[in-house]
Design a protein around this motif. Structure first.
Motif, PDB file in Angstrom:
ATOM      1  N   GLU A 150       0.468   5.160   1.363  1.00 39.84           N
ATOM      2  CA  GLU A 150      -0.488   5.941   2.424  1.00 39.84           C
ATOM      3  C   GLU A 150      -0.385   7.466   1.705  1.00 39.84           C
ATOM      4  O   GLU A 150       0.649   8.203   1.978  1.00 39.84           O
ATOM      5  CB  GLU A 150       0.209   5.956   3.803  1.00 39.84           C
ATOM      6  CG  GLU A 150       0.096   4.639   4.376  1.00 39.84           C
ATOM      7  CD  GLU A 150       0.616   4.523   5.526  1.00 39.84           C
ATOM      8  OE1 GLU A 150       1.038   5.505   6.226  1.00 39.84           O
ATOM      9  OE2 GLU A 150       0.478   3.263   6.348  1.00 39.84           O
ATOM     10  N   GLN A 151      -1.445   7.759   0.951  1.00 44.07           N
ATOM     11  CA  GLN A 151      -1.449   9.138   0.370  1.00 44.07           C
ATOM     12  C   GLN A 151      -2.030  10.281   1.191  1.00 44.07           C
ATOM     13  O   GLN A 151      -2.856  10.032   1.945  1.00 44.07           O
ATOM     14  CB  GLN A 151      -2.229   9.315  -1.039  1.00 44.07           C
ATOM     15  CG  GLN A 151      -2.128  10.204  -1.773  1.00 44.07           C
ATOM     16  CD  GLN A 151      -2.677   9.958  -3.026  1.00 44.07           C
ATOM     17  OE1 GLN A 151      -3.006   9.004  -3.593  1.00 44.07           O
ATOM     18  NE2 GLN A 151      -2.592  11.297  -3.953  1.00 44.07           N
ATOM     19  N   ARG A 211       6.471  -2.779   6.702  1.00 37.36           N
ATOM     20  CA  ARG A 211       6.626  -1.357   6.452  1.00 37.36           C
ATOM     21  C   ARG A 211       7.588  -0.875   5.383  1.00 37.36           C
ATOM     22  O   ARG A 211       8.665  -1.631   5.231  1.00 37.36           O
ATOM     23  CB  ARG A 211       6.595  -0.441   7.732  1.00 37.36           C
ATOM     24  CG  ARG A 211       5.692  -0.796   8.761  1.00 37.36           C
ATOM     25  CD  ARG A 211       4.142   0.114   8.251  1.00 37.36           C
ATOM     26  NE  ARG A 211       4.474   1.328   8.062  1.00 37.36           N
ATOM     27  CZ  ARG A 211       3.361   1.970   7.603  1.00 37.36           C
ATOM     28  NH1 ARG A 211       2.153   1.333   7.545  1.00 37.36           N
ATOM     29  NH2 ARG A 211       3.317   3.378   7.479  1.00 37.36           N
ATOM     30  N   GLY A 269       4.517   3.407   3.520  1.00 34.30           N
ATOM     31  CA  GLY A 269       3.145   2.527   3.411  1.00 34.30           C
ATOM     32  C   GLY A 269       3.599   1.094   3.919  1.00 34.30           C
ATOM     33  O   GLY A 269       4.415   0.937   4.638  1.00 34.30           O
ATOM     34  N   THR A 270       2.839   0.192   3.435  1.00 39.94           N
ATOM     35  CA  THR A 270       3.004  -1.287   3.894  1.00 39.94           C
ATOM     36  C   THR A 270       3.327  -2.175   2.672  1.00 39.94           C
ATOM     37  O   THR A 270       3.124  -1.842   1.595  1.00 39.94           O
ATOM     38  CB  THR A 270       1.641  -1.885   4.718  1.00 39.94           C
ATOM     39  OG1 THR A 270       0.620  -2.014   3.430  1.00 39.94           O
ATOM     40  CG2 THR A 270       1.186  -0.885   5.705  1.00 39.94           C
ATOM     41  N   THR A 306       0.836  -1.087   0.022  1.00 42.33           N
ATOM     42  CA  THR A 306      -0.051   0.186   0.090  1.00 42.33           C
ATOM     43  C   THR A 306       0.843   1.329   0.026  1.00 42.33           C
ATOM     44  O   THR A 306       1.982   1.243   0.493  1.00 42.33           O
ATOM     45  CB  THR A 306      -0.890   0.139   1.041  1.00 42.33           C
ATOM     46  OG1 THR A 306      -0.265   0.049   2.336  1.00 42.33           O
ATOM     47  CG2 THR A 306      -1.701  -1.121   1.370  1.00 42.33           C
TER      48      THR A 306
END
Length: 453
Positions: free
Chosen positions: A375-376, A416, A391-392, A373
């Motif tokens: 993270e925005q 992460r 993100g992840t 992912t």
């Protein structure tokens, strides 16, 4: 059906197979044109790719290179072009190679990158002396039926979409008229073709610089009335149908002697489905493997009305979804990586007959333990010229790009990832490419970000 494509010499039937070229079988009479080329074993010893073999092939006016990739463990194999875009995806095992069919680009060689289980291997595909393939018409079965209706009604001028090499000039001759158009960056050229009721002979070729393809000749018969009368021949459906029209090999176990139609008929006039004017498509990107979530993958598409049912190769129903606001989506069970072959049936009316069908193959990737992912945020603060992203992801390598420029690289650890990259204030398009360790497929995340000082 009142359209009867006829095989003439080496001509290919007008129409488009329902599977991408990567999953089509080559014609049986297409012998290699040049000695087999094996790439040098320059990959790291840890690579799952054990061998790469390329052969030049030709059949009539078609030209291509067959690229076979051998692997040591079951893998989803991606093929990237020189710009880094995924052009094809296939599943492979130690017993079955991933096979790609690559058409000439107009250059003597083209650089591709093979990605399998997080490892990459570059290969220069040899197109030298092969020339170009003839353009391929993109009209599907429903489009052919619409053409027939229009031509019978007296509308004889139609724009036909051909797939060609980007930038190539496509020349089409039919019924005493010749028209040309240039293929855009997407490889599509729309050429105006003059048809007549009855028999039509259409000749097509493409030219890029000083290189031209052979002329490909297609024959059609557009006849019958609006009610579907006339003497047109039917088309075989996907699976075991044999049909009597020449054309591209179809999916399933058929002989490849006809264009796959919407039903499972035997090529006669009484197929099991009736072509529909209702728009129907499956729009999942087959170049990127489907990622399972909770043991399922999502397939989707468009349709005018009705409901879509998904079945497997044995005919077992896997799910049904209604068409809502012009779209449909179905969650299909998928617990193992590999190739998933599905059939999609559209019923415009509840409980009514199937009006259209599509059969497609998708690559299913191994499910990662932690999803990838990005993270925005609404905006990003710049510190000392650097912008922080995170993100992840499972264990693996992450590379950041601005346009095609690499601007940063890091590794994901403990589920992460984070990376600081140089970006000026303003709006930027960024792309994060994640390559997992071991099994799993390369993934991408893209976003338009706003950077402030």
């Amino acid at each position: 059906m009142n359209i009867r494509p006829v095989l003439v010499g080496s001509a290919a039937v007008l129409g488009t197979c329902l599977l991408a070229p990567a999953v089509l079988a080559a014609p049986a009479n297409a012998a290699p044109l040049a000695p087999t080329v094996r790439t040098a074993a320059a990959a790291a010893a840890s690579s799952v790719v054990t061998d790469v073999v390329q052969e030049q092939h030709a059949s009539g006016a078609k030209r291509w290179v067959r690229l076979a990739v051998s692997v040591s463990v079951p893998s989803a194999v991606l093929l990237r072009d020189a710009s880094g875009d995924v052009v094809q995806a296939e599943s492979a095992t130690p017993q079955h190679d991933a096979v790609f069919r690559l058409e000439p680009t107009g250059a003597d060689t083209a650089r591709y990158t093979i990605v399998a289980n997080g490892t990459e291997r570059a290969v220069d595909v040899d197109f030298h002396g092969l020339g170009l393939s003839a353009p391929v018409d993109q009209t599907d079965e429903r489009g052919l039926e619409r053409l027939r209706r229009a031509i019978v009604a007296g509308d004889t001028e139609h724009g036909i979409r051909y797939r060609a090499v980007p930038g190539a000039e496509v020349e089409v001759s039919a019924n005493g008229r010749t028209e040309t158009a240039v293929a855009g960056a997407d490889g599509i050229a729309t050429v105006h073709v003059h048809f007549v009721r009855g028999e039509n002979e259409v000749s097509v070729r493409q030219t890029l610089g000083n290189v031209s393809s052979d002329v490909d000749v297609d024959h059609y018969r557009f006849d019958g009335d609006e009610a579907g009368g006339g003497d047109g021949g039917g088309h075989p459906g996907p699976g075991e149908g044999s049909g009597d029209g020449g054309g591209h090999p179809g999916p399933g176990e058929g002989s490849g002697d006809g264009h796959p139609g919407p039903g499972e008929g035997d090529g006669g006039d009484d197929g099991s489905t009736i072509p529909s004017d209702d728009a129907f498509s499956v729009d999942v990107d087959r170049a990127h493997p489907l990622q399972p979530v909770d043991g399922k993958v999502t397939v989707s598409g468009t349709a005018t009305r009705g409901a879509v049912t998904v079945t497997d190769t044995e005919g077992v129903p896997l799910g049904t979804a209604p068409v809502q606001d012009g779209r449909w989506r179905v969650d299909v069970p998928a617990t193992e990586s590999g190739v998933l072959v599905l059939r999609f049936d559209l019923r415009p009316e509840r409980g009514g007959p199937v009006s259209d069908s599509v059969r497609q193959a998708f690559v299913v990737a191994a499910q990662p333990s932690t999803p990838f992912t990005f993270e925005q945020a609404a905006e990003y603060q710049r510190h000392d010229g650097l912008v922080h992203f995170e993100g992840t992801a499972p264990e693996g390598r992450l590379v950041a790009f601005r346009l095609r420029e690499k601007i940063g690289e890091t590794r994901a650890s403990g589920g992460r990832w984070s990376v600081d990259v140089p970006l000026a204030a303003g709006h930027h398009g960024v792309r994060f490419l994640f390559v997992p360790d071991g099994s799993g497929s390369t993934e991408e995340k893209t976003a338009l970000v706003h950077v402030v000082d």
